[in-house]
Design a protein around this motif. Structure first.
Motif, short mmCIF file in Angstrom:
data_model
loop_
_atom_site.label_atom_id
_atom_site.label_comp_id
_atom_site.label_asym_id
_atom_site.label_seq_id
_atom_site.Cartn_x
_atom_site.Cartn_y
_atom_site.Cartn_z
N TYR A 68 73.43 25.85 -23.59
CA TYR A 68 74.43 24.85 -23.99
C TYR A 68 73.87 23.98 -25.12
O TYR A 68 74.59 23.70 -26.10
N LYS A 72 75.29 23.61 -29.10
CA LYS A 72 75.66 22.33 -29.68
C LYS A 72 74.73 21.92 -30.83
O LYS A 72 74.99 20.91 -31.50
N ARG A 96 74.48 14.40 -20.94
CA ARG A 96 74.59 14.61 -19.49
C ARG A 96 76.05 14.59 -19.04
O ARG A 96 76.47 15.39 -18.20
N LEU A 97 76.84 13.68 -19.63
CA LEU A 97 78.27 13.65 -19.29
C LEU A 97 78.99 14.91 -19.78
O LEU A 97 79.86 15.44 -19.08
N ASP A 98 78.62 15.37 -20.96
CA ASP A 98 79.25 16.61 -21.48
C ASP A 98 78.89 17.80 -20.61
O ASP A 98 79.75 18.66 -20.34
N SER A 100 78.17 17.72 -17.43
CA SER A 100 78.94 17.59 -16.19
C SER A 100 80.39 18.01 -16.40
O SER A 100 81.01 18.63 -15.53
N LYS A 101 80.95 17.69 -17.56
CA LYS A 101 82.32 18.08 -17.87
C LYS A 101 82.47 19.59 -17.93
O LYS A 101 83.49 20.16 -17.52
N GLU A 102 81.45 20.26 -18.45
CA GLU A 102 81.47 21.73 -18.55
C GLU A 102 81.15 22.41 -17.23
O GLU A 102 81.20 23.64 -17.15
N GLY A 103 80.79 21.65 -16.21
CA GLY A 103 80.47 22.25 -14.92
C GLY A 103 79.12 22.92 -14.87
O GLY A 103 78.93 23.87 -14.11
N GLU A 114 82.48 25.20 -4.95
CA GLU A 114 82.98 25.78 -6.20
C GLU A 114 82.93 27.30 -6.19
O GLU A 114 83.45 27.95 -7.11
#
Length: 531
Positions: A68, A72, A96-98, A100-103, A114
């Protein structure tokens, strides 16, 4: 523009020329240090400061996060043998938030609910059941890892057998492996909490069927005592007895302080009575009238019955039985006699006071106390006296008073004097004394240093005051020496143009010295410093 720049340069040179050497060195050092810090700040601000984004990653999680970051175009650094990924400090929380958003948040090898996000269409009932067990396992592992003391965890679940035959039915079981953080331990409440968490998450699983083991092979679940009525009562009873015993020991040690520190040991054993007993008591007494108790009681009712017969009375005679009752039987002749009969029957009811009492013994009373007292025979107290029977009785009575000794209750006490091995205690006291002496020395040294610094500061301030006074006197004397010289010059019609200009300049200087003495003094001070 060039003229303005030239004047500016000339003024700067003039100001620079009026500065002392010390002032010039100070300005050069200030400008150099400012340039150095500006350059250093620019280098440090442009430098990437790496901070851990995630630590203790599994290889699979680390690979996903690495891919990831590469997509980026973010700079990263891998450390900790591939278990830690570091990125720029300023991008840490955004990335870290991104993630988490991507799982892609690290799961540390655990798969939770999940797993049902990608359920196969042709999955059988058995497949779904196994997937649910994996999801339960993963969710429990994540939850247990949230504990502060736990570094990693692994949960294994054995589902129960819901057989229609009772003898073939088997309940669910679970085992938990814990890896604790360094210097961390789990209390009994922590272990019980983990067992309760696992048992309540799995259908048909009893808390007694959960086993917890740490990575050192210790069976932690064996330390837990399950709460039933008997265990709770026994635990409370033991805790209460220990608490009372500690309090009594504290009281006894306080009265034995005459022996000195570490020269007396007291151990108290307390047995409490938790039996329940109750009885009733009923008491009858004569009533009290106007404050006086009656001796014979108060008559409530009276009943009398009298019977009296006077004259001849026919009494039944003959042979008992049916023979004498047959008609025609010749009985014995009745000889009349003179008789009398009296009967008296008196019943008197008295009013009585009745008192009903119900007694119930309180539970938790002290049933028996056993006290053991050991005295140091080598203590200073026994240097000029001998431990005899009188001394033993004296100490015994002191302790008995302190603990509430009762012979009728069956309490026992034993007082003995033996030589103690106080080497460790004495070493500890010596160490404490050395530490106290060291702290006293530090306090004294610090106080002396502060006093010296204050005296030096006062002396420096006095010195500065004296020097300033001397300098001011020198300045005033220099001005007084210059003024007479200025006054010697007088205008002369025969003076040359150069002399006239010089006299005008001197007059201007004289006037300036009178109007602005402080500025003239600063100028003279600079001259004196250059000389």
């Amino acid at each position: 523009m060039n003229e303005w720049f030239g004047k500016l340069t000339e003024n700067i040179k003039k100001i620079w020329g009026n500065l002392t050497k010390v002032q010039k060195i100070t300005i050069v050092a200030f400008i150099s240090s400012s340039i150095f810090f500006i350059v250093l700040f620019g280098i440090l601000s442009s430098r990437v400061q790496y901070e851990p984004l995630f630590t203790e990653l599994e290889a699979k999680d680390a690979a996903l996060i690495k891919d990831y970051l590469e997509k980026k175009g973010l700079k990263y650094k891998i450390s900790g043998n591939g278990t830690t990924i570091e990125i720029d400090k300023k991008d840490k929380y955004v990335v870290r938030l991104d993630i988490s958003k991507e799982g892609l948040m690290p799961k540390n090898g655990s798969v939770g609910l999940e797993i049902f996000d990608n359920t196969r269409i042709g999955a059988t009932e058995f497949d779904k059941k196994m997937m649910f067990l994996r999801a339960q396992k993963g969710e429990l592992e994540r939850t247990i890892r949230a504990l502060e003391q736990v570094k990693n965890s692994s949960v294994n679940i054995t589902p129960g057998n819901n057989s229609p035959f009772l003898e073939e039915r088997v309940g669910a079981k679970a085992s938990v492996l814990l890896q604790l953080n360094p210097f961390q331990t789990l209390t009994e409440e922590n272990i019980k909490g983990i067992m309760s968490l696992v048992a309540s998450s799995i259908e048909g699983l009893l808390i007694e069927d959960v086993r917890i083991v740490d990575t050192n092979g210790n069976i932690l679940s064996d330390r837990v005592e399950f709460d039933n009525d008997g265990n709770i009562a026994n635990k409370k009873r033991i805790d209460l007895e220990r608490t009372i015993a500690k309090d009594l020991e504290k009281n006894a040690n306080s009265v034995l302080s005459v022996m000195g520190s570490g020269n007396a040991k007291v151990r108290v054993s307390v047995e409490l009575d938790f039996d329940r007993e109750s009885y009733q008591k009923e008491i009858f007494t004569t009533p009290t009238v106007e404050g006086e108790q009656l001796s014979g009681g108060l008559v409530r009712s009276t009943q009398s019955q009298n019977e009296e017969y006077i004259g001849n009375m026919n009494t039944a005679e003959g042979i008992p039985g049916t023979t004498s009752n047959i008609p025609g039987y010749v009985g014995v002749e009745d000889d009349s006699k003179s008789n009398s009969y009296n009967k008296n029957n008196n019943i008197i009811n008295y009013e009585m006071d009745r008192q009903n009492s119900v007694f119930e013994k309180s539970i938790g009373n002290i049933k028996r106390i056993t006290v053991s007292v050991m005295l140091n025979k080598n203590a200073n107290y026994f240097k000029d006296r001998e431990f005899n029977e009188d001394e033993r009785i004296k100490f015994q009575r002191m302790v008995e008073t302190a603990v509430g000794f009762s012979p009728s209750r069956g309490d026992r006490i034993n007082v003995e004097a033996l030589p103690f091995d106080n080497q460790i205690h004495e070493s500890f006291n010596i160490a404490l004394e050395k530490e106290a002496q060291r702290m006293r020395n530090l306090y004294i040294s610090g106080t002396v240093l502060i006093i010296v610094l204050i005296l030096v500061l006062i002396a420096y301030m006095i010195y500065r005051g004296v020097e300033a006074k001397k300098l001011k006197e020198q300045e005033e004397k220099a001005i007084e020496d210059l003024l007479p010289q200025f006054e010697e010059f007088e205008l002369d019609d025969k003076m040359s143009v150069e002399d006239q200009e010089r006299v005008d300049q001197e007059n201007q200087i004289k006037q300036i010295a009178k109007q602005k003495p402080d500025e003239v003094a600063n100028l003279i001070r600079n001259w004196l410093a250059e000389d």
